[in-house]
Enzyme design. Structure first.
Site, mmCIF file in Angstrom:
data_model
loop_
_atom_site.group_PDB
_atom_site.id
_atom_site.type_symbol
_atom_site.label_atom_id
_atom_site.label_comp_id
_atom_site.label_asym_id
_atom_site.label_seq_id
_atom_site.Cartn_x
_atom_site.Cartn_y
_atom_site.Cartn_z
ATOM 1 N N GLU D 209 0.994 -1.249 0.122
ATOM 2 C CA GLU D 209 0.155 0.130 -0.098
ATOM 3 C C GLU D 209 0.953 1.214 -0.071
ATOM 4 O OE1 GLU D 209 -1.995 -0.257 3.726
ATOM 5 O OE2 GLU D 209 -3.110 -1.950 3.229
ATOM 6 N N HIS D 247 -5.048 1.901 7.583
ATOM 7 C CA HIS D 247 -4.201 1.640 8.306
ATOM 8 C C HIS D 247 -3.152 2.901 8.493
ATOM 9 C CE1 HIS D 247 -4.502 -2.665 6.537
ATOM 10 N NE2 HIS D 247 -5.221 -2.508 7.318
#
Lengths: 289, 378, 378, 289
Positions: D209, D247
């Site tokens: 990511e 996150h």
């Protein structure tokens, strides 16, 4: 080689500029110990007896290969200093300080285990391998090179016995003081095991005091693991029950702690019991050594 | 330092552990503050006082008054009773034993408990050691709840949450105050809570510098309540924090190591002499400590001969000689002094002694024989 | 949670760290409490405010008043200024940088310092990284003094004792408050002490339950001072603690995982659509969280289509379907909803959607294309 | 065998009576995972889906050989529970909990290192070796046995990619989620190394990511240690700078954290870059697998 140290051991002295550290460093160096560096915070860059001083252990290990440290750092700062040594990757530390709080000792010993390092002490005179290396405060003229291994809870008693042996022409391989306090690192059993495996050691003298059950553990160990002869001297048989005679280790704890009960245990597993330090040379000679 | 019961109980209460309502009674008139019925507990620093008559339950005022007087007149295992803890009686359904201590075999903190709490715990430990449950605690992570729950299960405790909370508090006190032993026995299960009915706490004297205020408060309380008879030598040794144990004989003894000190005593004994005391200076002794230690040992009027047994490793013999010579010069004393001196810097120390008219032996056995002979001759 | 400067400074002062004498100014009339000269510092939760004009020194009353008004009318890097910290100016001889943080590469606490403290520290870190000194701390033994002394030496600090004492305090705060970053920059060396002139503290929201009182106090202070314009969706997401980032487009997006959420955004973008937001429910979502999240995302009037991207692992599709159906039943809304559903219990979830007249795609790409097309068609 | 687990791995489920633990234990057991025991304090002596429950890990390991633990214990109690597992000598722990305080995670990870144990997570879906063992919460119908190793920071993204591969007839050897939080145990590099050494894995898919510099480290590792081909997908290239997209790991930190910069790093060391999950089957087939 002797056990734990020999003539090639490269030593760092922690707390080298204090009264005791400086005095003892000089004696060790004169004895032949390879002292490569000293550490005292704030004194880095100077020299003591020609030994370079650093502020931090990390600086010393950048410049020198260090196999062992002997610490003369006072009790209050001993934990910090010990963790500094262990964190730097050095695998053998002799902690001479008396009076380190027990909780500090616990952490130091546990951290040493985590780091795979060995701690001798605290409250230990250290160890001496006569003629090879002295990593401690022993009065070294009382010792000579030979084949008797000595392991003792009490520093002074090991000097006394060393002196008697040397007077009688009997030399020692290594003399180890495991430490006088209530908790300590390297165990008596571990030292016995090293002597058992050391080709230069033929017989072992085990020195103990009233109090604790250390010698009962030693007896169990001797029974299972030792082939070499062991001579044991337990002092304090005249000590009254319950009286604290110096070391916290020397508190009589029930029947197990009495000199008599320790002697019985040791005799049972075949150890030779000396009544006094004076008997030891004769007992060794009887064994043909 | 061993805390007296009321000190230990007060410390637990301050940290939120339940204890019985209690009053300290230091004189019969304090009885006014006590509600009846009550349990009177002699505050003496020894175990087994219950069996020795040091714990008494009283119902009425008259009885209370006579029991208090009786206790204040008594001595329990060598300790004259100077204070009583008067506690409200508690209905107990079970008595447990719990302790947190430093285990010297394993070099680890040890959490220990038994469902067989109460005055017979030592018997239990000896005869049925399996009834003492042990959990070693890794000091780098401390006591986790699962270890406490494991104890709770072994003890068949219903209110696990209360037990976990109590033991956590014990662990915190242990850690924060540098305790080497913290024992609650019995830990009572009452109708609605866990309650400490008696506690023993040992604090590490070596860590006193980290808790100066607490230590000095506890110490002064203990001194105030301690009216045992003490000899001049004992009082002096306490004041000077010198390790001194009176033994009743007539040969005074000073050593610079515990091991050689005990060996010296053994040798005196084997040669037919009677040691007056055990006294060890520790590895860091210097001239001043030597001098002050001689003052302590020679304060005992029974001492007819003094043997000084020195085998310096850390201790330097030049410094020891200086201390001895200073003492001899400063004091007009007549007790003969036999000195055994060897080891670090003995080459410098022995001439200093000779110059002051003192002699020194290198050999311990000879020194002991000389001292024992002199004591016999006097 | 990122503390505002005055909160961080107050926290340090409470723990005995020296800070300048200061007053919080939340309206021009608070200037009465300020002694002149003073340094006025805008309380905005961003770095680099000094360079953006957020720190001003004023000498006289008139100047102070005009600068305060000017600051209160300004916006610094997107944050309208609502409070100023007015501090007494300090004579500084050196400016250091110190920080204690959790290093996510090494999974270890890291003590970090530089002698090049001040507003250019980020430049220093980029251009001369060797001027940033780092000491990893083993969490099972904590920061020992030698590590701090090592930093002190690298920084050429004269009063090592004061520095050790300060860093110890920082380590204690870090540990006790579950901080993930505690930074003092600059740490000023003044004529006679070490003084924190600015501080940044990040507390771990995951540990808020251990420090409820402190967290709620800090939070309510921040809310009181935060007058940024917030959309209804943003306000609702804060209230419900839902992870919501507005992105300005017209396709609302809800995902049950951050990875597939970002993939969905990328796909929307690549298909020519404009995401209205990012919104991820986390692995523990249930029907209620699903419903409430829809309420948040659809509170944004710009949203023309909503795509719900679900690929349950921990999340159960039957529960997600229940939440979606409940929302649709409870709300009279007209925004078309495109659902991608597969994974854990999708077999149960999809029929539930169908029954409520909703359709579900198994394939993400198809769902995205459908949503983008619908947004274009509207 | 696959990496880390296989059909013989004996598993203990910690927190087995909670909603999630009970539900997932059943799925794992039905999938074929050898679940030998469960632990929930206060629920000892009962059974869940036929699996015996114990109050304490120490009780479970007395009765069963345990190779691995998957923990569904909530964040607040996760540290205590993890240390319980590590203290019992079990060497592999999967920590699924999201929201464990960072300081707690630090201690757990350090203690695992001391005990020589591996921790996967926290905030991980766990791992699955399709057809052999499932030690996690993956929607397993999306996976099939094969020769592609997947390592991912994001759980959901690994499901998505697994699903696309399986739809295209491409199976996986092992699928590992390293954990979504700011700090985690088993590293991406360690997993890559295992795949490199695993004879059943022919190609690796690395899923990342925006945010952090994880993929830069992975690139350095690939360059030095990997011979097998690596396909990388980095999601979030449309994410605005500075926005936190879920996150904590996905915060763009300077240039290093952008998807573009990560892709550049990985391309430089020869990794094959996928633009979307849909491209991956084609890229794998091109490699002849």
């Amino acid at each position: 080689m002797a056990i734990l140290i020999d003539e090639n051991t490269r030593v760092l002295v922690q707390g080298i500029t204090g009264n005791v550290g400086s005095f003892q460093a000089q004696i060790m160096r004169d004895y032949g110990t390879k002292i490569v560096a000293g550490v005292t915070p704030g004194k880095g860059g100077r020299k003591v007896h020609g030994i370079p001083i650093y502020d931090l252990v990390e600086e010393a290990v950048q410049e020198h290969q260090v196999d062992a440290v002997i610490s003369f750092v006072p009790a209050r700062f001993a934990k910090d200093a010990a963790i500094e040594v262990l964190s730097s990757g050095i695998r053998f530390l002799v902690l001479t300080a008396e009076g380190i709080p027990d909780h500090d000792v616990l952490i130091v010993l546990r951290y040493a285990a985590i780091k795979g390092a060995t701690v001798l002490g605290p409250d230990t005179p250290g160890l001496i391998s006569p003629g090879k290396c002295k990593l401690g405060v022993h009065p070294h003229t009382m010792f000579m090179e030979g084949r008797v291994g000595i392991v003792s809870k009490s520093g002074s008693l090991s000097y006394e016995v060393g002196r008697v042996l040397t007077k009688n022409g009997i030399g020692q391989s290594t003399v180890v003081g495991i430490g006088g306090g209530p908790i300590w690192g390297l165990s008596q059993e571990a030292v016995l095991q090293m002597f058992e495996e050391d080709p230069e050691t033929e017989i072992i003298v085990l020195l103990g005091e009233v109090g604790g059950k250390l010698e009962h553990d030693a007896a169990a160990f001797i029974e299972e693991h030792m082939n070499k002869p062991v001579i044991a001297l337990i002092v304090g048989h005249t000590a009254p029950k319950g009286a604290q005679m110096g070391h916290a280790g020397a508190i009589i704890e029930g029947e197990e702690g009495t000199a008599a009960s320790k002697i019985t245990s040791l005799e049972r597993v075949g150890a030779i019991i000396a009544k006094s330090s004076l008997d030891i040379p004769e007992l060794i000679k009887k064994k043909g050594i | 330092m061993r805390l007296l019961e009321f000190q230990a109980i007060r410390l637990l209460a301050e940290k939120g552990i339940f204890v019985p309502k209690g009053v300290l009674v230091t004189s019969p008139k304090d009885l006014q503050k006590v509600s009846l019925p009550t349990v009177l507990k002699a505050q003496v620093p020894v175990g087994g006082r219950g069996k020795a008559g040091g714990i008494r339950r009283v119902e009425q005022a008259e009885e209370a008054s006579s029991v208090v007087n009786e206790l204040f007149d008594s001595t329990i295992m060598g300790h004259p009773v100077q204070a009583l803890l008067a506690e409200d009686p508690v209905e107990v359904s079970r008595e447990l034993y719990v302790a947190y201590l430093i285990d010297k075999q394993a070099n680890m903190p040890l959490l220990m408990a038994s469902s067989a709490g109460g005055i017979d715990i030592e018997e239990v430990a000896k005869k049925t050691p399996e009834r003492i449950i042990k959990k070693y605690i890794d000091p780098v992570v401390g006591a986790q709840d699962y270890a406490i729950r494991s104890l709770a299960k072994a003890l068949e405790i219903e209110d696990v949450r209360a037990f976990v909370s109590l033991i956590r508090k014990i662990c915190t006190i242990f850690q924060e105050l540098d305790a080497t032993l913290l024992e609650i026995n019995p830990l009572a299960i009452t109708s609605n809570e866990l309650m400490a009915l008696d506690a023993k706490i040992l604090l590490d004297d070596k860590a006193a510098y980290r808790h100066q205020e607490l230590f000095s408060e506890l110490e002064s309380e203990q001194k105030y309540l301690d009216r045992r008879h003490k000899s001049r030598a004992e009082e002096l040794s306490e004041k000077r924090q010198i390790n001194y144990v009176p033994l009743g004989g007539n040969i005074g003894m000073i050593a610079d190591g515990a091991g050689t000190g005990m060996l010296t005593l053994d040798m005196i004994h084997d040669a037919g002499g009677k040691p007056a005391n055990f006294c060890e200076m520790g590895g860091m002794a210097n001239a001043e400590i030597m001098q002050r230690t001689m003052e302590v040992v020679l304060a005992d009027d029974l001492v007819k001969v003094l043997i000084i047994s020195l085998i310096g490793g850390l201790t330097r013999m030049d410094e020891m000689a200086e201390g001895i010579v200073r003492y001899v010069k400063d004091n007009d004393q007549s007790v003969p002094i036999v000195i055994r001196m060897c080891g670090t810097n003995a080459d410098a120390g022995i001439p200093m002694l000779r110059e002051a008219g003192l002699d020194a032996y290198e050999d311990l056995a000879t020194a002991v024989q000389t001292a024992v002979q002199q004591a016999k001759d006097l």
